[in-house]
Every structure is written in C-alpha cells, then in structure tokens.
Design a protein around this motif. Structure first.
Motif, PDB file in Angstrom:
ATOM      1  N   PHE A  45      98.473  12.173 -17.484  1.00 61.66           N
ATOM      2  CA  PHE A  45      99.118  13.071 -18.448  1.00 61.66           C
ATOM      3  C   PHE A  45     100.385  13.639 -17.799  1.00 61.66           C
ATOM      4  O   PHE A  45     100.388  14.769 -17.309  1.00 61.66           O
ATOM      5  CB  PHE A  45      98.161  14.201 -18.846  1.00 61.66           C
ATOM      6  N   PRO A  46     101.472  12.854 -17.779  1.00 59.64           N
ATOM      7  CA  PRO A  46     102.658  13.240 -17.002  1.00 59.64           C
ATOM      8  C   PRO A  46     103.326  14.534 -17.444  1.00 59.64           C
ATOM      9  O   PRO A  46     104.042  15.159 -16.649  1.00 59.64           O
ATOM     10  CB  PRO A  46     103.601  12.037 -17.184  1.00 59.64           C
ATOM     11  N   ASP A  47     103.115  14.951 -18.670  1.00 57.50           N
ATOM     12  CA  ASP A  47     103.743  16.191 -19.137  1.00 57.50           C
ATOM     13  C   ASP A  47     102.856  17.412 -18.920  1.00 57.50           C
ATOM     14  O   ASP A  47     103.272  18.538 -19.237  1.00 57.50           O
ATOM     15  CB  ASP A  47     104.082  16.074 -20.626  1.00 57.50           C
ATOM     16  N   ALA A  48     101.655  17.204 -18.411  1.00 60.42           N
ATOM     17  CA  ALA A  48     100.723  18.311 -18.219  1.00 60.42           C
ATOM     18  C   ALA A  48     100.960  19.004 -16.882  1.00 60.42           C
ATOM     19  O   ALA A  48     101.512  18.417 -15.939  1.00 60.42           O
ATOM     20  CB  ALA A  48      99.287  17.797 -18.286  1.00 60.42           C
ATOM     21  N   ARG A  49     100.521  20.237 -16.825  1.00 59.04           N
ATOM     22  CA  ARG A  49     100.504  20.976 -15.567  1.00 59.04           C
ATOM     23  C   ARG A  49      99.059  21.019 -15.074  1.00 59.04           C
ATOM     24  O   ARG A  49      98.128  21.026 -15.874  1.00 59.04           O
ATOM     25  CB  ARG A  49     101.040  22.394 -15.760  1.00 59.04           C
ATOM     26  N   THR A  50      98.907  21.062 -13.766  1.00 60.24           N
ATOM     27  CA  THR A  50      97.552  21.089 -13.207  1.00 60.24           C
ATOM     28  C   THR A  50      97.327  22.350 -12.380  1.00 60.24           C
ATOM     29  O   THR A  50      98.262  22.899 -11.792  1.00 60.24           O
ATOM     30  CB  THR A  50      97.288  19.855 -12.322  1.00 60.24           C
ATOM     31  N   LEU A  51      96.092  22.767 -12.382  1.00 60.30           N
ATOM     32  CA  LEU A  51      95.625  23.839 -11.502  1.00 60.30           C
ATOM     33  C   LEU A  51      94.441  23.290 -10.715  1.00 60.30           C
ATOM     34  O   LEU A  51      93.625  22.545 -11.262  1.00 60.30           O
ATOM     35  CB  LEU A  51      95.186  25.064 -12.306  1.00 60.30           C
ATOM     36  N   VAL A  52      94.339  23.658  -9.462  1.00 62.06           N
ATOM     37  CA  VAL A  52      93.233  23.197  -8.636  1.00 62.06           C
ATOM     38  C   VAL A  52      92.229  24.333  -8.463  1.00 62.06           C
ATOM     39  O   VAL A  52      92.577  25.431  -8.027  1.00 62.06           O
ATOM     40  CB  VAL A  52      93.733  22.711  -7.258  1.00 62.06           C
ATOM     41  N   GLY A  53      90.994  24.057  -8.846  1.00 62.84           N
ATOM     42  CA  GLY A  53      89.912  25.028  -8.705  1.00 62.84           C
ATOM     43  C   GLY A  53      88.595  24.323  -8.935  1.00 62.84           C
ATOM     44  O   GLY A  53      88.467  23.565  -9.902  1.00 62.84           O
ATOM     45  N   ASP A  54      87.635  24.545  -8.078  1.00 61.91           N
ATOM     46  CA  ASP A  54      86.372  23.810  -8.134  1.00 61.91           C
ATOM     47  C   ASP A  54      85.307  24.643  -8.846  1.00 61.91           C
ATOM     48  O   ASP A  54      84.871  25.674  -8.319  1.00 61.91           O
ATOM     49  CB  ASP A  54      85.921  23.462  -6.714  1.00 61.91           C
ATOM     50  N   LEU A  55      84.877  24.189 -10.018  1.00 60.13           N
ATOM     51  CA  LEU A  55      83.834  24.904 -10.751  1.00 60.13           C
ATOM     52  C   LEU A  55      82.522  24.940  -9.971  1.00 60.13           C
ATOM     53  O   LEU A  55      81.689  25.819 -10.213  1.00 60.13           O
ATOM     54  CB  LEU A  55      83.602  24.235 -12.114  1.00 60.13           C
ATOM     55  N   ALA A  56      82.340  24.001  -9.056  1.00 60.76           N
ATOM     56  CA  ALA A  56      81.123  23.979  -8.248  1.00 60.76           C
ATOM     57  C   ALA A  56      81.093  25.102  -7.217  1.00 60.76           C
ATOM     58  O   ALA A  56      80.050  25.354  -6.615  1.00 60.76           O
ATOM     59  CB  ALA A  56      80.979  22.632  -7.544  1.00 60.76           C
ATOM     60  N   ASP A  57      82.228  25.776  -7.033  1.00 60.96           N
ATOM     61  CA  ASP A  57      82.314  26.892  -6.081  1.00 60.96           C
ATOM     62  C   ASP A  57      82.984  28.077  -6.779  1.00 60.96           C
ATOM     63  O   ASP A  57      84.119  28.427  -6.483  1.00 60.96           O
ATOM     64  CB  ASP A  57      83.118  26.462  -4.851  1.00 60.96           C
ATOM     65  N   PRO A  58      82.268  28.694  -7.723  1.00 65.94           N
ATOM     66  CA  PRO A  58      82.888  29.739  -8.557  1.00 65.94           C
ATOM     67  C   PRO A  58      83.439  30.916  -7.776  1.00 65.94           C
ATOM     68  O   PRO A  58      84.422  31.532  -8.209  1.00 65.94           O
ATOM     69  CB  PRO A  58      81.734  30.189  -9.474  1.00 65.94           C
ATOM     70  N   ALA A  59      82.842  31.234  -6.639  1.00 68.46           N
ATOM     71  CA  ALA A  59      83.289  32.396  -5.866  1.00 68.46           C
ATOM     72  C   ALA A  59      84.716  32.231  -5.355  1.00 68.46           C
ATOM     73  O   ALA A  59      85.378  33.228  -5.038  1.00 68.46           O
ATOM     74  CB  ALA A  59      82.336  32.649  -4.697  1.00 68.46           C
ATOM     75  N   LYS A  60      85.197  30.998  -5.272  1.00 70.22           N
ATOM     76  CA  LYS A  60      86.544  30.752  -4.757  1.00 70.22           C
ATOM     77  C   LYS A  60      87.581  30.548  -5.858  1.00 70.22           C
ATOM     78  O   LYS A  60      88.759  30.349  -5.560  1.00 70.22           O
ATOM     79  CB  LYS A  60      86.534  29.535  -3.827  1.00 70.22           C
ATOM     80  N   LEU A  61      87.165  30.586  -7.109  1.00 69.11           N
ATOM     81  CA  LEU A  61      88.119  30.356  -8.194  1.00 69.11           C
ATOM     82  C   LEU A  61      89.201  31.429  -8.247  1.00 69.11           C
ATOM     83  O   LEU A  61      90.370  31.123  -8.483  1.00 69.11           O
ATOM     84  CB  LEU A  61      87.384  30.281  -9.540  1.00 69.11           C
ATOM     85  N   SER A  62      88.828  32.676  -8.048  1.00 70.43           N
ATOM     86  CA  SER A  62      89.802  33.759  -8.079  1.00 70.43           C
ATOM     87  C   SER A  62      90.858  33.572  -6.996  1.00 70.43           C
ATOM     88  O   SER A  62      92.066  33.709  -7.253  1.00 70.43           O
ATOM     89  CB  SER A  62      89.103  35.112  -7.903  1.00 70.43           C
ATOM     90  N   TRP A  63      90.415  33.224  -5.796  1.00 68.55           N
ATOM     91  CA  TRP A  63      91.348  32.974  -4.691  1.00 68.55           C
ATOM     92  C   TRP A  63      92.241  31.792  -5.026  1.00 68.55           C
ATOM     93  O   TRP A  63      93.459  31.829  -4.824  1.00 68.55           O
ATOM     94  CB  TRP A  63      90.562  32.699  -3.411  1.00 68.55           C
ATOM     95  N   ALA A  64      91.644  30.717  -5.552  1.00 65.37           N
ATOM     96  CA  ALA A  64      92.408  29.506  -5.851  1.00 65.37           C
ATOM     97  C   ALA A  64      93.491  29.767  -6.890  1.00 65.37           C
ATOM     98  O   ALA A  64      94.661  29.400  -6.696  1.00 65.37           O
ATOM     99  CB  ALA A  64      91.469  28.403  -6.336  1.00 65.37           C
ATOM    100  N   LEU A  65      93.131  30.408  -7.989  1.00 62.83           N
ATOM    101  CA  LEU A  65      94.121  30.666  -9.037  1.00 62.83           C
ATOM    102  C   LEU A  65      95.148  31.695  -8.582  1.00 62.83           C
ATOM    103  O   LEU A  65      96.295  31.665  -9.021  1.00 62.83           O
ATOM    104  CB  LEU A  65      93.429  31.132 -10.313  1.00 62.83           C
ATOM    105  N   GLY A  66      94.733  32.605  -7.700  1.00 65.83           N
ATOM    106  CA  GLY A  66      95.654  33.611  -7.188  1.00 65.83           C
ATOM    107  C   GLY A  66      96.761  33.025  -6.335  1.00 65.83           C
ATOM    108  O   GLY A  66      97.792  33.675  -6.117  1.00 65.83           O
ATOM    109  N   HIS A  67      96.559  31.811  -5.821  1.00 68.81           N
ATOM    110  CA  HIS A  67      97.566  31.144  -5.009  1.00 68.81           C
ATOM    111  C   HIS A  67      98.345  30.096  -5.816  1.00 68.81           C
ATOM    112  O   HIS A  67      99.060  29.275  -5.239  1.00 68.81           O
ATOM    113  CB  HIS A  67      96.911  30.483  -3.799  1.00 68.81           C
TER     114      HIS A  67
END
Length: 229
Positions: A45-67
């Motif tokens: 999907f070349p026009d899409a934007r991506t975010l990296v965050g692992d649903l298998a590790d929910p405790a780190k999602l806030s940190w991941a999106l914060g960066h």
C-alpha cells in the motif's frame, strides 16, 4: 478525505478493507508489529502510512506510539488483527492464554485508549472485528472465545461511554472466513481446508464499510455475518 487506522492489514479481511478504502482515496494508517512488517505493508500500500506497535506486547504500545507521529484526527479505528490457538482447557498452557488475550483483547483496548482522542476529535468510529466465538464458545476454543467475549464487552462499554462524544462503535461477528487464520484453524482441527465453503473476506469488508458509511443519524452496533453456502 477520511482517515483510517487498520490493524491486521497484511492479509485477509484487513487487507481487503485497506484496499477498498485506498481505492476511495482515503488516508490509511496501518499498524505493523515490527519494522519488517511495516516495510511489507508500505510496498503493498504505497500511499499508506505505517506505525510500528506490537499488539502482543500491549504495555509497550504507549512508548512505541510516543516515539512516532500517529494521526491527529482519525475517522475510524479498525481492529481487524487477531490470533487463535485451539486446545482443550486441560492442555492449553498459560503462554497461549496470555498471547491470545493480548493480541485479541488487551492490545485493542490499549490501542483504543491511546487513539481515542484522535477519534473523538472528528466524532469518528471504532470497529472491532469479533467472531462468532464472541457470541458462543465451543470445545477447544476457550482462550479464543474468552478473548472475543471480552472484546464484545469492551465494545459495549466503549459505546456507552463515548456516545455523548459522538463516537460510534460497531462489533462485527463473522463466521468462518476464508483467510490464513482459517487455514491454521483447520490444521489444528485436523481437517481438510476448502476455502469455497467459507465466507469471502470481501463480504466481511463490505459489512464493515456499510457500518462506516451509515448516516450520522444511525449507529450500526452489531453485525453478524454467516456463511451463505
């Protein structure tokens, strides 16, 4: 132009949904569990934007999106990703329980919490792709069904909490759908897989789009999709 964040866009229902929304010219944000997966999604999907965050590790999602730089406004948050491990309760290890609950329930709850301000800002829509197992549990499906029953509770609570903010919430309960997950289910069940027996991912995507496209005077709260052949 509407903006949508999709989990599980790499295959199955999520991939079809991302394709249909991209064809409309909408803005896509795709959540990937790691950088390699994000690169694969950008290639597809070349026009899409991506975010990296692992649903298998929910405790780190806030940190991941914060960066990263998540969307400021979000017309829809589409929870499509999921996992399944089948086994009798007497044989299902705690690791399988924890992984299933994280990916199918706790991860979506945390992602919703983090992105809810962006959804509220434009009176957007949160869609949870649930399962028939979220309505009825069967033998060997305990962890998956428990996660999906919990997802239903999450959606029902969120709907009541956010109604005054103009946020709509929909749960979609597909029956068996011809996806990679269904291939795995058949392998775990020891059955021969025949995609022609099951719902096409396109059909579930159409149901989701119908909920998204409903006029503002209506909120489609629950959609059940069953195999028609």
């Amino acid at each position: 132009m509407a903006s949508h964040l999709i989990t599980g866009a790499g295959s199955g229902i999520g991939a079809v949904l991302a394709t249909r929304l991209a064809e409309r010219g909408d803005e896509l944000w795709l959540l990937a569990r790691d950088a390699r997966r994000a690169a694969e999604l950008r290639e597809r999907f070349p026009d899409a934007r991506t975010l990296v965050g692992d649903l298998a590790d929910p405790a780190k999602l806030s940190w991941a999106l914060g960066h990263q730089a998540p969307p400021v406004e979000l017309d829809s948050l589409l929870h499509v990703a999921g996992m399944v491990e089948l086994a009798p309760v007497g044989e299902l290890p705690v690791k399988a329980w924890q992984a299933t609950l994280n990916v199918n329930l706790v991860g979506p709850a945390e992602l919703t919490r983090l992105l809810l301000p962006s959804v509220r800002l434009v009176k957007g829509h949160v869609v949870f792709v649930n399962s028939g197992a979220g309505l009825r549990a069967s033998a060997d499906w305990s962890a998956y069904a428990a996660s999906k029953h919990g997802l239903r509770a999450l959606a029902d609570s969120l709907r009541l909490e956010e109604h005054g903010n103009g946020v709509r919430v929909t749960s979609v309960y597909p029956g068996r759908t011809a996806t990679a997950m269904q291939v795995k289910v058949h392998q775990q069940e020891g059955r021969v897989y025949d995609a022609g027996q099951w719902i096409e991912p396109e059909s579930v995507a159409k149901a989701i789009l119908a909920a998204l496209d409903a006029s503002r005077d209506a909120e489609i709260t629950d959609i059940t999709v069953r195999p028609g052949r």
